[in-house]
Motif scaffolding. Structure first.
Motif, PDB file in Angstrom:
ATOM      1  N   GLY A  37       0.822  -1.213   0.000  1.00  0.00           N
ATOM      2  CA  GLY A  37       0.000   0.000   0.000  1.00  0.00           C
ATOM      3  C   GLY A  37       0.850   1.255   0.000  1.00  0.00           C
ATOM      4  O   GLY A  37       0.567   2.214  -0.731  1.00  0.00           O
ATOM      5  N   VAL A  38       1.906   1.255   0.810  1.00  0.00           N
ATOM      6  CA  VAL A  38       2.813   2.406   0.850  1.00  0.00           C
ATOM      7  C   VAL A  38       3.500   2.585  -0.496  1.00  0.00           C
ATOM      8  O   VAL A  38       3.605   3.694  -1.033  1.00  0.00           O
ATOM      9  CB  VAL A  38       3.849   2.223   1.979  1.00  0.00           C
ATOM     10  N   GLN A  39       3.961   1.461  -1.071  1.00  0.00           N
ATOM     11  CA  GLN A  39       4.667   1.521  -2.351  1.00  0.00           C
ATOM     12  C   GLN A  39       3.743   2.015  -3.473  1.00  0.00           C
ATOM     13  O   GLN A  39       4.149   2.826  -4.312  1.00  0.00           O
ATOM     14  CB  GLN A  39       5.218   0.143  -2.698  1.00  0.00           C
ATOM     15  N   TRP A  40       2.499   1.537  -3.471  1.00  0.00           N
ATOM     16  CA  TRP A  40       1.571   1.957  -4.519  1.00  0.00           C
ATOM     17  C   TRP A  40       1.315   3.453  -4.457  1.00  0.00           C
ATOM     18  O   TRP A  40       1.281   4.128  -5.488  1.00  0.00           O
ATOM     19  CB  TRP A  40       0.248   1.200  -4.373  1.00  0.00           C
ATOM     20  N   MET A  41       1.157   3.995  -3.246  1.00  0.00           N
ATOM     21  CA  MET A  41       0.936   5.436  -3.118  1.00  0.00           C
ATOM     22  C   MET A  41       2.182   6.224  -3.527  1.00  0.00           C
ATOM     23  O   MET A  41       2.075   7.285  -4.160  1.00  0.00           O
ATOM     24  CB  MET A  41       0.543   5.790  -1.688  1.00  0.00           C
ATOM     25  N   GLU A  42       3.352   5.713  -3.183  1.00  0.00           N
ATOM     26  CA  GLU A  42       4.589   6.392  -3.584  1.00  0.00           C
ATOM     27  C   GLU A  42       4.711   6.440  -5.101  1.00  0.00           C
ATOM     28  O   GLU A  42       5.107   7.472  -5.676  1.00  0.00           O
ATOM     29  CB  GLU A  42       5.801   5.667  -2.974  1.00  0.00           C
ATOM     30  N   ILE A  43       4.374   5.340  -5.762  1.00  0.00           N
ATOM     31  CA  ILE A  43       4.437   5.309  -7.226  1.00  0.00           C
ATOM     32  C   ILE A  43       3.410   6.260  -7.822  1.00  0.00           C
ATOM     33  O   ILE A  43       3.682   6.957  -8.817  1.00  0.00           O
ATOM     34  CB  ILE A  43       4.220   3.869  -7.737  1.00  0.00           C
ATOM     35  N   PHE A  44       2.225   6.308  -7.223  1.00  0.00           N
ATOM     36  CA  PHE A  44       1.184   7.214  -7.706  1.00  0.00           C
ATOM     37  C   PHE A  44       1.677   8.662  -7.663  1.00  0.00           C
ATOM     38  O   PHE A  44       1.578   9.400  -8.653  1.00  0.00           O
ATOM     39  CB  PHE A  44      -0.076   7.060  -6.860  1.00  0.00           C
ATOM     40  N   HIS A  45       2.231   9.085  -6.527  1.00  0.00           N
ATOM     41  CA  HIS A  45       2.719  10.462  -6.400  1.00  0.00           C
ATOM     42  C   HIS A  45       3.917  10.707  -7.315  1.00  0.00           C
ATOM     43  O   HIS A  45       4.046  11.788  -7.904  1.00  0.00           O
ATOM     44  CB  HIS A  45       3.090  10.755  -4.944  1.00  0.00           C
ATOM     45  N   GLU A  46       4.783   9.702  -7.435  1.00  0.00           N
ATOM     46  CA  GLU A  46       5.976   9.859  -8.278  1.00  0.00           C
ATOM     47  C   GLU A  46       5.584  10.061  -9.735  1.00  0.00           C
ATOM     48  O   GLU A  46       6.137  10.925 -10.430  1.00  0.00           O
ATOM     49  CB  GLU A  46       6.876   8.633  -8.129  1.00  0.00           C
ATOM     50  N   THR A  47       4.633   9.270 -10.221  1.00  0.00           N
ATOM     51  CA  THR A  47       4.252   9.379 -11.625  1.00  0.00           C
ATOM     52  C   THR A  47       3.367  10.594 -11.888  1.00  0.00           C
ATOM     53  O   THR A  47       3.267  11.040 -13.036  1.00  0.00           O
ATOM     54  CB  THR A  47       3.540   8.104 -12.089  1.00  0.00           C
TER      55      THR A  47
END
Length: 378
Positions: A37-47
């Motif tokens: 969940g943390v990784q998915w949100m980080e990728i969302f913000h990064e992209t």
């Protein structure tokens, strides 16, 4: 992480006030579920900030999504919202957003009467002086530590520090005067009644768009220049291409390294991060509304306008006049007369004059002049 509830068939875990359980057939641990969940949100913000990384991060995003889908909520009686419930929830969110916007617009309309051009310009000057304070302190500290101009002689260094300290003191006095007029810069409204905090989200959007377009443009240009460099044979041209590519790569690297910004990171008056306004050396980019910066820009534009105006009024140089024909001075008189008769048939209104190297030259008659009057003497 300890399970909140344990039974003989399945464990239930708590995270941030919510209960979760793994679906039948799932293989991930609860720690992997939370990390996904943390990784998915980080990728969302990064992209969102660096959209050119979407393809690169897609596999990782899909793996994180797959782990999340192995788990479901575990509260007794919990169920997912129906389509109608979800629509009602989004409608309520829209109404709350519209209400906040309406409140802001009412405040802006009310506060327009408080606009003061003098206070607004004083705020610009205060912000510029505060940026100058950062620059001066950085240079003074660098000179004192030897990090700036390490080879500078000690007497020259001391003189430079003294000059900067005098400039700093004058700058601090100006800051004090301006602060009396401005008060809190964050309370100064613009002509539309908006506060700096109202404008920063818009300047962030502007910077985000500019950065995206520039990164994409640089990536395309660098690829094209590298292709040209691979086939270029001329040494001078290759050197020029290498320098151009190196400059574009430096700019691209700086743009890619820019961390994700928030409205608080932005200048309220232009699409520039405040960190760039406060940067040291040639990296600094002052706001175009700041008085000194604005004056320099106006002078630069005035110079451009003057150059363009002069270019319009300057007449192009007239081409050097050339004779219609020439005859060598070494010809015999009979041959000269024959050649002149031939030329007279072609140019009946021309005149004959002595030219350089004892040549005969045939020139167009001046305006108002009749047929040729000058003839070669025997």
């Amino acid at each position: 992480m300890e399970p909140a509830i344990t039974d003989d068939t399945q464990q239930t875990f708590e995270h941030e006030g919510l209960l979760w359980k793994r679906l039948p057939g799932g293989t991930s641990t609860f720690e992997e579920f939370v990390a996904a969940g943390v990784q998915w949100m980080e990728i969302f913000h990064e992209t969102q900030w660096n959209p050119w990384r979407k393809e690169e991060l897609q596999p990782t995003s899909e793996r994180a999504r797959a782990v999340r889908e192995e788990w479901t909520r575990a509260e007794p009686g919990h169920r997912m919202m129906t389509a109608e419930e979800f629509a009602a929830w989004t409608t309520e969110m829209d109404h709350e957003r519209d209400a906040r916007r309406a409140a802001d617009e009412a405040r802006w309309e009310r506060d327009k009467v408080h606009y003061s051009e003098q206070r607004e310009h004083a705020r610009y000057a205060l912000l510029e002086r505060e940026a100058t304070r950062v620059r001066l302190m950085g240079e003074i500290q660098g000179l004192r530590s030897g990090a700036v101009f390490p080879g500078m002689p000690s007497n020259a260094r001391a003189k430079r520090i003294a000059g900067l300290e005098s400039e700093r003191d004058h700058n601090e006095a100006e800051i004090s005067k301006l602060a009396e007029t401005v008060g809190d810069p964050e309370t100064v409204v613009d002509v539309h009644g908006r506060l700096p905090r109202d404008r920063r989200p818009l300047t962030l959007v502007g910077y985000d768009c500019d950065r995206r377009f520039r990164v994409e443009d640089l990536q395309t240009s660098i690829a094209a220049q590298q292709e040209a460099l691979a086939t270029e044979k001329d040494r001078t041209t290759k050197s020029s291409l290498r320098a151009r590519v190196a400059g574009m790569e430096r700019e691209l690297t700086a743009l890619l390294a820019m961390p994700r910004l928030t409205p608080d990171d932005m200048c309220a008056d232009c699409d520039t991060p405040m960190a760039q306004h406060l940067a040291q050396g040639g990296e600094a980019r002052g706001c175009p509304y700041w008085p000194v910066r604005a004056a320099r820009m106006e002078q630069a534009w005035e110079n451009v306008r003057r150059i363009l105006e002069n270019a319009k009024t300057t007449q192009p140089a007239l081409p050097k006049p050339e004779p219609l024909a020439t005859l060598p001075g070494s010809l015999g008189i009979g041959e000269v007369i024959e050649r002149l008769k031939e030329l007279q048939a072609k140019h009946p209104d021309a005149v004959v004059k002595r030219g350089r190297a004892n040549r005969w030259e045939l020139w167009p008659a001046e305006r108002g002049q009749g047929r040729a009057t000058e003839q070669p003497s025997p």
